[in-house]
Design a protein around this motif. Structure first.
Motif, PDB file in Angstrom:
ATOM      1  N   MET A   1       0.850  -1.194   0.000  1.00 28.22           N
ATOM      2  CA  MET A   1       0.000   0.000   0.000  1.00 28.22           C
ATOM      3  C   MET A   1       0.881   1.237   0.000  1.00 28.22           C
ATOM      4  O   MET A   1       1.829   1.333   0.784  1.00 28.22           O
ATOM      5  CB  MET A   1      -0.899  -0.007   1.241  1.00 28.22           C
ATOM      6  CG  MET A   1      -1.868   1.164   1.301  1.00 28.22           C
ATOM      7  SD  MET A   1      -2.820   1.128   2.832  1.00 28.22           S
ATOM      8  CE  MET A   1      -3.683  -0.415   2.636  1.00 28.22           C
ATOM      9  N   ASN A   5      -2.570   5.906  -0.278  1.00 33.02           N
ATOM     10  CA  ASN A   5      -3.642   5.150   0.362  1.00 33.02           C
ATOM     11  C   ASN A   5      -3.736   5.455   1.848  1.00 33.02           C
ATOM     12  O   ASN A   5      -4.832   5.577   2.399  1.00 33.02           O
ATOM     13  CB  ASN A   5      -3.442   3.649   0.141  1.00 33.02           C
ATOM     14  CG  ASN A   5      -3.825   3.208  -1.255  1.00 33.02           C
ATOM     15  OD1 ASN A   5      -4.715   3.777  -1.876  1.00 33.02           O
ATOM     16  ND2 ASN A   5      -3.138   2.207  -1.764  1.00 33.02           N
ATOM     17  N   GLY A  78      -8.605   0.695  -0.941  1.00 34.37           N
ATOM     18  CA  GLY A  78      -8.199  -0.096  -2.092  1.00 34.37           C
ATOM     19  C   GLY A  78      -8.413   0.671  -3.383  1.00 34.37           C
ATOM     20  O   GLY A  78      -8.989   1.768  -3.404  1.00 34.37           O
ATOM     21  N   SER A 179      -3.959  -8.803   0.355  1.00 35.03           N
ATOM     22  CA  SER A 179      -5.075  -8.005  -0.168  1.00 35.03           C
ATOM     23  C   SER A 179      -5.597  -8.601  -1.464  1.00 35.03           C
ATOM     24  O   SER A 179      -6.818  -8.724  -1.664  1.00 35.03           O
ATOM     25  CB  SER A 179      -4.627  -6.560  -0.394  1.00 35.03           C
ATOM     26  OG  SER A 179      -4.162  -5.970   0.804  1.00 35.03           O
ATOM     27  N   GLU A 180      -4.692  -8.971  -2.362  1.00 30.81           N
ATOM     28  CA  GLU A 180      -5.096  -9.535  -3.638  1.00 30.81           C
ATOM     29  C   GLU A 180      -5.756 -10.902  -3.447  1.00 30.81           C
ATOM     30  O   GLU A 180      -6.739 -11.236  -4.136  1.00 30.81           O
ATOM     31  CB  GLU A 180      -3.894  -9.655  -4.564  1.00 30.81           C
ATOM     32  CG  GLU A 180      -4.187 -10.210  -5.939  1.00 30.81           C
ATOM     33  CD  GLU A 180      -5.086  -9.322  -6.779  1.00 30.81           C
ATOM     34  OE1 GLU A 180      -5.563  -9.787  -7.830  1.00 30.81           O
ATOM     35  OE2 GLU A 180      -5.325  -8.160  -6.379  1.00 30.81           O
ATOM     36  N   ARG A 183      -9.350 -10.254  -2.346  1.00 23.58           N
ATOM     37  CA  ARG A 183     -10.176  -9.764  -3.451  1.00 23.58           C
ATOM     38  C   ARG A 183     -10.512 -10.885  -4.422  1.00 23.58           C
ATOM     39  O   ARG A 183     -11.661 -11.009  -4.877  1.00 23.58           O
ATOM     40  CB  ARG A 183      -9.455  -8.626  -4.172  1.00 23.58           C
ATOM     41  CG  ARG A 183     -10.296  -7.957  -5.255  1.00 23.58           C
ATOM     42  CD  ARG A 183      -9.484  -6.954  -6.060  1.00 23.58           C
ATOM     43  NE  ARG A 183      -8.383  -7.586  -6.759  1.00 23.58           N
ATOM     44  CZ  ARG A 183      -8.508  -8.240  -7.910  1.00 23.58           C
ATOM     45  NH1 ARG A 183      -9.703  -8.352  -8.489  1.00 23.58           N
ATOM     46  NH2 ARG A 183      -7.459  -8.796  -8.488  1.00 23.58           N
ATOM     47  N   ILE A 256     -12.842  -3.856  -3.519  1.00 23.87           N
ATOM     48  CA  ILE A 256     -11.468  -3.677  -3.054  1.00 23.87           C
ATOM     49  C   ILE A 256     -11.101  -4.720  -2.009  1.00 23.87           C
ATOM     50  O   ILE A 256     -11.953  -5.233  -1.288  1.00 23.87           O
ATOM     51  CB  ILE A 256     -11.254  -2.262  -2.465  1.00 23.87           C
ATOM     52  CG1 ILE A 256     -12.226  -1.987  -1.303  1.00 23.87           C
ATOM     53  CG2 ILE A 256     -11.435  -1.206  -3.565  1.00 23.87           C
ATOM     54  CD1 ILE A 256     -12.025  -0.636  -0.620  1.00 23.87           C
ATOM     55  N   ASN A 258      -8.100  -5.429   1.147  1.00 25.90           N
ATOM     56  CA  ASN A 258      -7.115  -4.770   2.002  1.00 25.90           C
ATOM     57  C   ASN A 258      -6.751  -5.746   3.125  1.00 25.90           C
ATOM     58  O   ASN A 258      -7.548  -5.974   4.036  1.00 25.90           O
ATOM     59  CB  ASN A 258      -7.706  -3.492   2.569  1.00 25.90           C
ATOM     60  CG  ASN A 258      -6.688  -2.496   3.104  1.00 25.90           C
ATOM     61  OD1 ASN A 258      -7.040  -1.575   3.825  1.00 25.90           O
ATOM     62  ND2 ASN A 258      -5.417  -2.640   2.764  1.00 25.90           N
TER      63      ASN A 258
END
Length: 330
Positions: A1, A5, A78, A179-180, A183, A256, A258
């Motif tokens: 990040m 952000n 995000g 995070s990915e 998602r 998003i 996170n």
């Protein structure tokens, strides 16, 4: 990040926490762009500009509840399709001392302490909020004032808690790989699970591959909460797919991840054909769209907790039912 952000988080967090300070109008005007766009809930669906948002939403709400405060329990950021978003959910808490002039109706004061859920997404550009999407559980607030717009919940009727581990206020940097992963799991669950309903059997969605065995789902008043997949299928997902068998997740303006948390919203986020009764709304045979916000927590490779906001008053209007018709009008 990146640092941007973190700056976006700090901007929105300050605005959220200071909304009831003595300098709240100035803090709000500094946080948002003068031409900020506001997408809300029925009966206040769209506003343009900071002055309109303050005069038509925040000032009347603060006049109605002078000690109003936010209690967020979920707060993430995000990037989605070119936009930087900050999103969160939690409770508004205060004393409902005076009637609330909201759009064209008046919400009658209860004279006592109230709590009602909110969900909010803020898009930040060049250090200021340029777009706000917000939903509140207005039927719950009205219920606390003695007005029941909806039948009893399909599921459990509780004061919705935040995360069991109280770990969803993310003010610092998060691992981008985590995070990915979150998602991608959410997207697989929506587009590879929920959207695969065959119109007959919820087993066609294969939800077990996405959800933790001890998953918890919290929806708005009228639907309620579900503990475990069996309750979720019966009391949350079941009534919706039963009424709208061709429902699909569509139209996200933000989605998003996170860390181990994710959020999405769409106007609408669910679309389909209203073929069978939902609550006490008769089927119309017409296409409908519901404005929804989702907030998730991932545990390992499964989704563990989910908080959902739905503009059910707006959803009822899509089916020709005006739930606010009995309220006083301005």
């Amino acid at each position: 990040m990146n640092d941007t952000n973190l700056q976006n988080k700090a901007l929105v967090w300050h605005y959220w926490q200071k909304i009831n300070s003595h300098d709240n109008a100035n803090i709000f005007s500094q946080a948002v762009h003068p031409n900020v766009i506001w997408h809300g809930f029925q009966p206040l669906r769209h506003l343009n500009g900071a002055d309109a948002i303050w005069s038509q939403f925040w000032q009347p709400l603060l006049d109605a509840m002078p000690d109003l405060r936010r209690r967020p329990y979920f707060f993430i950021t995000g990037h989605f399709e070119g936009g930087d978003w900050v999103a969160g959910t939690g409770d508004f808490i205060g004393t409902f001392a005076n009637n609330w002039a909201l759009g064209h109706v008046v919400i009658p004061a209860s004279g006592s302490s109230v709590h009602f859920r909110f969900g909010e997404f803020c898009r930040v550009e060049n250090g200021r909020i340029s777009e706000i999407r917000i939903l509140i559980d207005l039927p719950d607030l009205l219920r606390q004032s003695g007005m029941y717009l909806l039948p009893p919940n399909y599921g459990r009727d509780i004061w919705i808690p935040g995360p069991l581990a109280a770990d969803a206020i993310l003010l610092d940097k998060q691992d981008p790989l985590e995070s990915e992963k979150t998602r991608q799991l959410v997207e697989a669950m929506i587009f590879g699970g929920l959207n695969k309903y065959d119109g007959k059997d919820q087993a066609s969605q294969g939800l077990e591959q996405y959800w933790h065995p001890h998953m918890v789902w919290h929806g708005p008043v009228g639907i309620g909460s579900a503990y475990g997949l069996d309750e979720f299928k019966k009391n949350a997902q079941g009534p919706i797919v039963g009424a709208v068998p061709d429902r699909r997740g569509v139209g996200h303006q933000a989605r998003i991840g996170n860390g181990r948390f994710a959020a999405s919203t769409g106007w609408p986020s669910l679309a389909g054909t209203h073929l069978h009764p939902f609550m006490n709304w008769p089927p119309t045979g017409k296409r409908i769209g519901w404005n929804i916000m989702d907030f998730w927590k991932r545990d390992g490779d499964k989704l563990l907790e989910n908080w959902v906001m739905i503009d059910l008053i707006g959803a009822a209007l899509e089916s020709g039912v005006d739930l606010l018709a009995k309220l006083p009008v301005l």
